[in-house]
Motif scaffolding. Structure first.
Motif, PDB file in Angstrom:
ATOM      1  N   ARG A   4       0.840  -1.208   0.000  1.00 24.66           N
ATOM      2  CA  ARG A   4       0.000   0.000   0.000  1.00 24.66           C
ATOM      3  C   ARG A   4       0.873   1.256   0.000  1.00 24.66           C
ATOM      4  N   PHE A   5       1.973   1.200   0.708  1.00 24.71           N
ATOM      5  CA  PHE A   5       2.880   2.340   0.745  1.00 24.71           C
ATOM      6  C   PHE A   5       3.460   2.612  -0.644  1.00 24.71           C
ATOM      7  N   ILE A   6       3.837   1.561  -1.340  1.00 23.75           N
ATOM      8  CA  ILE A   6       4.359   1.720  -2.703  1.00 23.75           C
ATOM      9  C   ILE A   6       3.254   2.249  -3.613  1.00 23.75           C
ATOM     10  N   GLN A   7       2.015   1.811  -3.420  1.00 27.28           N
ATOM     11  CA  GLN A   7       0.885   2.353  -4.195  1.00 27.28           C
ATOM     12  C   GLN A   7       0.735   3.852  -3.948  1.00 27.28           C
ATOM     13  N   LEU A   8       0.912   4.276  -2.706  1.00 32.19           N
ATOM     14  CA  LEU A   8       0.869   5.699  -2.378  1.00 32.19           C
ATOM     15  C   LEU A   8       1.932   6.457  -3.167  1.00 32.19           C
ATOM     16  N   ILE A   9       3.140   5.945  -3.189  1.00 31.38           N
ATOM     17  CA  ILE A   9       4.223   6.595  -3.938  1.00 31.38           C
ATOM     18  C   ILE A   9       3.859   6.677  -5.414  1.00 31.38           C
TER      19      ILE A   9
END
Length: 136
Positions: A4-9
């Motif tokens: 999810r963090f990578i999706q945010l980026i």
């Protein structure tokens, strides 16, 4: 959670690309080769990108903030004009003001923790400036 963090980026980077495309469409500016190229191009430090005056922008230091219809996005250009750099502050600011898609990251401490985890896993690297970049 790291996914999810990578999706945010990725969403943050996508919004930056959208803003850069608007500069090309409405101001005739291509992605710069130097972080100050746009500021030195002769356009005002702040103004509107679209003819209707709904999409505002503001240059600051090595970066720019654009208030897109979906929310504001603020970025710094990399040393060679890159637009895909990020850091904790920019991601936190984006979650707070620029997107509704990542409510789980409203806590900046969680972003810092995810940032540290992603960095320890080698998912991105730090430039010689303050920005980080995802590894391809």
């Amino acid at each position: 959670m790291i996914e999810r963090f990578i999706q945010l980026i990725h969403e943050y980077q996508s919004r930056v690309r959208e803003a850069v495309e608007l500069f090309e469409r409405y101001k005739g500016l291509k992605q710069p080769q130097h972080p100050l190229e746009w500021q030195l191009s002769g356009i005002p430090q702040k103004g509107y990108l679209d003819p209707g005056g709904k999409i505002s922008y503001f240059f600051h230091g090595y970066g720019c903030c654009v208030c897109l219809p979906s929310g504001p996005v603020d970025w710094d250009f990399g040393r060679e004009g890159q637009i895909d750099g990020f850091d904790v502050w920019r991601l936190s600011n984006f979650v707070e003001k620029g997107t509704q898609n990542f409510p789980e990251f409203r806590d900046e401490e969680l972003i810092k923790a995810m940032f540290a985890e992603a960095e320890s896993k080698g998912l991105f690297h730090k430039s010689d400036y303050v920005l980080y970049y995802l590894k391809q």
